[in-house]
Design a protein around this motif. Structure first.
Motif, PDB file in Angstrom:
ATOM      1  N   VAL A   1     -45.019  38.393 -82.252  1.00 36.19           N
ATOM      2  CA  VAL A   1     -44.536  39.737 -82.582  1.00 36.19           C
ATOM      3  C   VAL A   1     -44.300  39.725 -84.095  1.00 36.19           C
ATOM      4  O   VAL A   1     -43.988  38.662 -84.647  1.00 36.19           O
ATOM      5  N   PRO A   2     -44.506  40.824 -84.781  1.00 30.89           N
ATOM      6  CA  PRO A   2     -44.332  40.797 -86.239  1.00 30.89           C
ATOM      7  C   PRO A   2     -42.971  40.213 -86.645  1.00 30.89           C
ATOM      8  O   PRO A   2     -41.942  40.670 -86.162  1.00 30.89           O
ATOM      9  N   GLY A   3     -42.996  39.188 -87.479  1.00 30.57           N
ATOM     10  CA  GLY A   3     -41.767  38.582 -87.988  1.00 30.57           C
ATOM     11  C   GLY A   3     -41.225  37.436 -87.158  1.00 30.57           C
ATOM     12  O   GLY A   3     -40.201  36.845 -87.505  1.00 30.57           O
TER      13      GLY A   3
ATOM     14  N   SER B   1     -37.909  47.400 -72.048  1.00 31.04           N
ATOM     15  CA  SER B   1     -37.603  47.409 -73.484  1.00 31.04           C
ATOM     16  C   SER B   1     -38.119  46.135 -74.120  1.00 31.04           C
ATOM     17  O   SER B   1     -38.101  45.059 -73.487  1.00 31.04           O
ATOM     18  N   ILE B   2     -38.563  46.249 -75.354  1.00 33.88           N
ATOM     19  CA  ILE B   2     -39.090  45.084 -76.076  1.00 33.88           C
ATOM     20  C   ILE B   2     -38.610  45.082 -77.523  1.00 33.88           C
ATOM     21  O   ILE B   2     -38.137  46.112 -78.032  1.00 33.88           O
ATOM     22  N   VAL B   3     -38.720  43.931 -78.165  1.00 38.01           N
ATOM     23  CA  VAL B   3     -38.569  43.837 -79.617  1.00 38.01           C
ATOM     24  C   VAL B   3     -39.947  44.096 -80.210  1.00 38.01           C
ATOM     25  O   VAL B   3     -40.915  43.419 -79.849  1.00 38.01           O
TER      26      VAL B   3
ATOM     27  N   PRO C   1     -52.071  43.702 -87.991  1.00 33.43           N
ATOM     28  CA  PRO C   1     -53.113  42.766 -88.421  1.00 33.43           C
ATOM     29  C   PRO C   1     -52.556  41.484 -89.041  1.00 33.43           C
ATOM     30  O   PRO C   1     -53.124  40.406 -88.863  1.00 33.43           O
ATOM     31  N   ASP C   2     -51.413  41.580 -89.742  1.00 34.12           N
ATOM     32  CA  ASP C   2     -50.905  40.380 -90.423  1.00 34.12           C
ATOM     33  C   ASP C   2     -49.843  39.639 -89.611  1.00 34.12           C
ATOM     34  O   ASP C   2     -49.162  38.757 -90.135  1.00 34.12           O
ATOM     35  N   THR C   3     -49.693  39.974 -88.342  1.00 41.81           N
ATOM     36  CA  THR C   3     -48.762  39.209 -87.504  1.00 41.81           C
ATOM     37  C   THR C   3     -49.262  37.775 -87.359  1.00 41.81           C
ATOM     38  O   THR C   3     -50.427  37.539 -87.016  1.00 41.81           O
ATOM     39  N   THR C   4     -48.371  36.807 -87.622  1.00 45.10           N
ATOM     40  CA  THR C   4     -48.724  35.403 -87.418  1.00 45.10           C
ATOM     41  C   THR C   4     -48.896  35.140 -85.925  1.00 45.10           C
ATOM     42  O   THR C   4     -48.047  35.529 -85.132  1.00 45.10           O
ATOM     43  N   VAL C   5     -49.994  34.512 -85.561  1.00 46.63           N
ATOM     44  CA  VAL C   5     -50.184  34.113 -84.159  1.00 46.63           C
ATOM     45  C   VAL C   5     -49.968  32.602 -84.040  1.00 46.63           C
ATOM     46  O   VAL C   5     -49.136  32.138 -83.284  1.00 46.63           O
ATOM     47  N   CYS C   6     -50.737  31.833 -84.815  1.00 47.22           N
ATOM     48  CA  CYS C   6     -50.556  30.374 -84.844  1.00 47.22           C
ATOM     49  C   CYS C   6     -49.548  30.055 -85.942  1.00 47.22           C
ATOM     50  O   CYS C   6     -49.849  30.218 -87.129  1.00 47.22           O
ATOM     51  N   ARG C   7     -48.353  29.644 -85.524  1.00 43.87           N
ATOM     52  CA  ARG C   7     -47.277  29.400 -86.481  1.00 43.87           C
ATOM     53  C   ARG C   7     -47.565  28.188 -87.360  1.00 43.87           C
ATOM     54  O   ARG C   7     -47.199  28.164 -88.538  1.00 43.87           O
TER      55      ARG C   7
ATOM     56  N   THR D   1     -53.374  34.625 -88.692  1.00 47.59           N
ATOM     57  CA  THR D   1     -52.893  35.958 -88.324  1.00 47.59           C
ATOM     58  C   THR D   1     -53.725  36.565 -87.190  1.00 47.59           C
ATOM     59  O   THR D   1     -54.830  36.106 -86.879  1.00 47.59           O
ATOM     60  N   ALA D   2     -53.176  37.648 -86.634  1.00 47.80           N
ATOM     61  CA  ALA D   2     -53.864  38.348 -85.543  1.00 47.80           C
ATOM     62  C   ALA D   2     -55.228  38.845 -85.992  1.00 47.80           C
ATOM     63  O   ALA D   2     -56.210  38.761 -85.248  1.00 47.80           O
TER      64      ALA D   2
END
Lengths: 105, 498
Positions: free
Chosen positions: B161-163, B260-262, B408-414, B419-420
């Motif tokens: 999720v973003p952030g 509900s979600i973050v 688009p810039d959400t990190t997927v692989c930490r 990014t996504a």
């Protein structure tokens, strides 16, 4: 910062002993039985690793040794998981993320 | 690790990997059936994640507060310690298996210390049975056994999720582990989000320890349980647990917000707040329902669990997709896998919780010690627990539309900071439709955690919108050349061993 700071007094049934660690060269109090990550968090320190690509801050994430986000150098041994290593008196802990002045109490 | 310790060999009839609910049960059952058992566990003391407790050197007699099924733990632990005193269990804590092998002798486990040892601890420890400490080699070593029971457990499944890469964001189970292991909290103000009943004990534990839970955000809805009430009624103790949590939530006025979600973690160099939204049954954000929680120290996420599959996969055990989309091992009624002599118990056969893990562990341990049919009463209890787990998986799915939450810039692989958009681009332009090709094109899943954290999400992204990762893709993601990071010395010792 938090109510959990200096967890030494919160050792139920156990002796109230304080240990002293050195984190990035500065003394830091800890309680027996804490993990390195637990001791750092108790002082409000949430980040100690810097990512390789983006130099972004990282600290505890999975908390159980799976994610390797919380890597730290312990007594010269690099890449130790702060969530798994138990504190010892005199332990030297070195992070790779620069700590801002006044971050620590 | 001293060089002399590399290559030290322990021989046993049955090796058990893991000392959580399944592993303890398996070890006890095998030892009580007369086998010599070696127990390898990454933890420093028995209990695993579910029964994690403060170091016994500091709190020698934990009272089990904040735990469920603690009486079961106390019983298993007493039998475990008794078997150690009889010399029937060799307990090897603080070791991770980095490579398992099947060979003529049965199974060989190459291990490495989970934590670098202090020089003062370098000598072999030989603590009295009954202490949390073990009686194994101080360095890495090899365990050889005719039969193997793998009980490696699992960890929180994550959706990006973003952030979410900001410090202060943790796995829900990580918050619980922090509390159980340290006796303190990693912050003061918490938001807990994701799906599944596990969010309840996490939030209740925080509140009981003095933390403030601003909200629990559950993506599903209680109505999702309605078609599964018969299965739920089969395990009445779960309803009792639920009632306990409801009481804690009421006492601490914890808001429990369903559907509900973050949608985003706020903050620069650490989490400081979250944006939230209501979602429809598919997990699509409902416009106009956005909200914000400010002044948040810690955000905990859990989307069910991911079983630790690298050891079963490395040994070639047959796998399948479970109702929750997780890759799990296929076992028969004795918990034996497709590999003769290899038994699986606990979350690796399907996420089902500690009570089921204990039953499976007892069955696997007894079967591994001697050819024995499954106990009928155990089998029927296990069936009821499995039906409950399946109902739970259906009531708390990963929302179908979760990929729409990403920017688009959400990190997927930490680990590798992928990014996504890098992943969807590799999928759409390079044809990376599974975790393995995704890895080679983007490095997603190639970092320190070897895809343990992002493997499920990356596999789903590669498969496409509203598609879950296939068994093949998850199996490829769980194929890790090394089960744990090891030193060059340990790798080199393989050659001198053979």
């Amino acid at each position: 910062m938090s109510t959990q700071a200096q967890g030494a007094a919160e050792t139920p049934g156990g002796p109230t002993v304080e240990l002293t660690l050195r984190f990035d060269g500065r003394p830091l109090k800890a309680a027996p039985g804490q993990s390195v990550g637990g001791a750092l968090a108790a002082h409000g320190i949430t980040a100690w690793r810097s990512t390789r690509k983006g130099a972004r801050p990282r600290g505890l994430f999975c908390g159980i040794g799976v994610c390797f986000d919380c890597l730290v150098t312990v007594d010269g041994a690099a890449n130790q998981r702060a969530c798994l290593v138990e504190v010892r008196d005199g332990m030297q802990i070195d992070g790779s993320y620069p700590q801002a002045e006044g971050d620590r109490q | 690790m001293s060089p002399g310790k590399v290559g030290s060999i322990m021989k046993a009839d049955v090796a058990v990997v893991g000392a959580g609910p399944a592993g303890l049960a398996a070890a006890v059952a095998a030892a009580e059936a007369g086998a010599l058992v070696a127990v390898v566990d990454a933890g420093a003391q028995p209990g695993g994640q579910f029964w994690r407790h403060r170091p016994e050197t500091v709190v020698p007699e934990p009272d089990g507060s904040g735990h469920h099924g603690w009486r079961s733990y106390v019983d298993l632990r007493a039998r475990f310690d008794a078997a150690r005193r009889r010399g029937q269990i060799i307990y090897l804590p603080g070791l991770q298996v980095w490579m398992p092998e099947k060979n003529d002798a049965g199974f060989t486990l190459h291990t490495t210390p989970a934590v670098a040892r202090a020089r003062s601890e370098d000598a072999a420890t030989n603590d009295p049975a009954g202490s949390g400490a073990g009686n194994g080699p101080a360095g890495s070593g090899t365990v050889v056994a005719r039969r193997l029971v793998l009980c490696p457990g699992g960890y929180d499944r994550q959706l990006p999720v973003p952030g979410w890469e900001l410090p202060g964001v943790m796995a829900a189970g990580g918050i619980q582990a922090f509390l159980k292991g340290n006796g303190t909290l990693p912050g003061r103000r918490f938001v807990v989000a994701g799906t599944g009943p596990f969010l309840l004990p996490v939030a209740a534990g925080i509140a009981e320890a003095g933390g403030q839970v601003l909200a629990v955000l559950e993506s599903s809805s209680p109505a999702a349980w309605l078609p599964h009430l018969r299965a739920a009624a089969g395990v009445p103790e779960k309803a009792l647990e639920g009632a306990e949590y409801a009481a804690v939530f009421a006492r601490h006025r914890i808001p429990y917000r369903t559907r509900s979600i973050v949608t985003e973690i706020l903050g620069q160099d650490r989490a400081s707040g979250v944006r939230t939204a209501k979602v429809d049954a598919d997990g699509r954000v409902r416009p106009g329902t956005e909200g914000v929680y400010d002044d948040v120290d810690v955000v905990g996420f859990g989307w069910g669990f991911t079983p630790q599959m690298e050891l079963p996969v490395a040994l070639g055990a047959d796998t399948r997709l479970d109702a929750d989309g997780s890759l799990v091992g296929i076992v028969d009624e004795r918990q034996e896998s497709s590999i003769p002599g290899l038994f699986l118990a606990g979350e690796v056969t399907g996420v089902g919780g500690a009570s089921l893990a204990v039953i499976e562990g007892l069955t696997a341990g007894a079967a591994a010690a001697r050819e024995r049919a499954a106990d009928k009463a155990d089998a029927s209890r296990a069936t009821r627990h499995r039906r409950f787990a399946e109902a739970m998986h259906h009531a708390h799915p990963v929302p179908a539309a979760w990929q729409e939450w990403l920017t688009p810039d959400t990190t997927v692989c930490r680990c590798e900071e992928v990014t996504a958009s890098q992943i969807t681009e590799a999928r759409d332009t390079l044809g990376a439709r599974d975790s393995r090709s995704l890895k080679s094109f983007t490095r997603a899943g190639m970092g320190w955690c070897q895809g343990r954290v992002c493997g499920f999400a990356a596999g789903c992204l590669a498969a496409g919108q509203r598609v879950s990762a296939s068994a093949q893709s998850l199996s490829d993601a769980a194929k890790r050349p090394l089960g744990a990071p090891v030193s060059i010395g340990e790798l080199a010792s393989l050659e001198t061993d053979s």
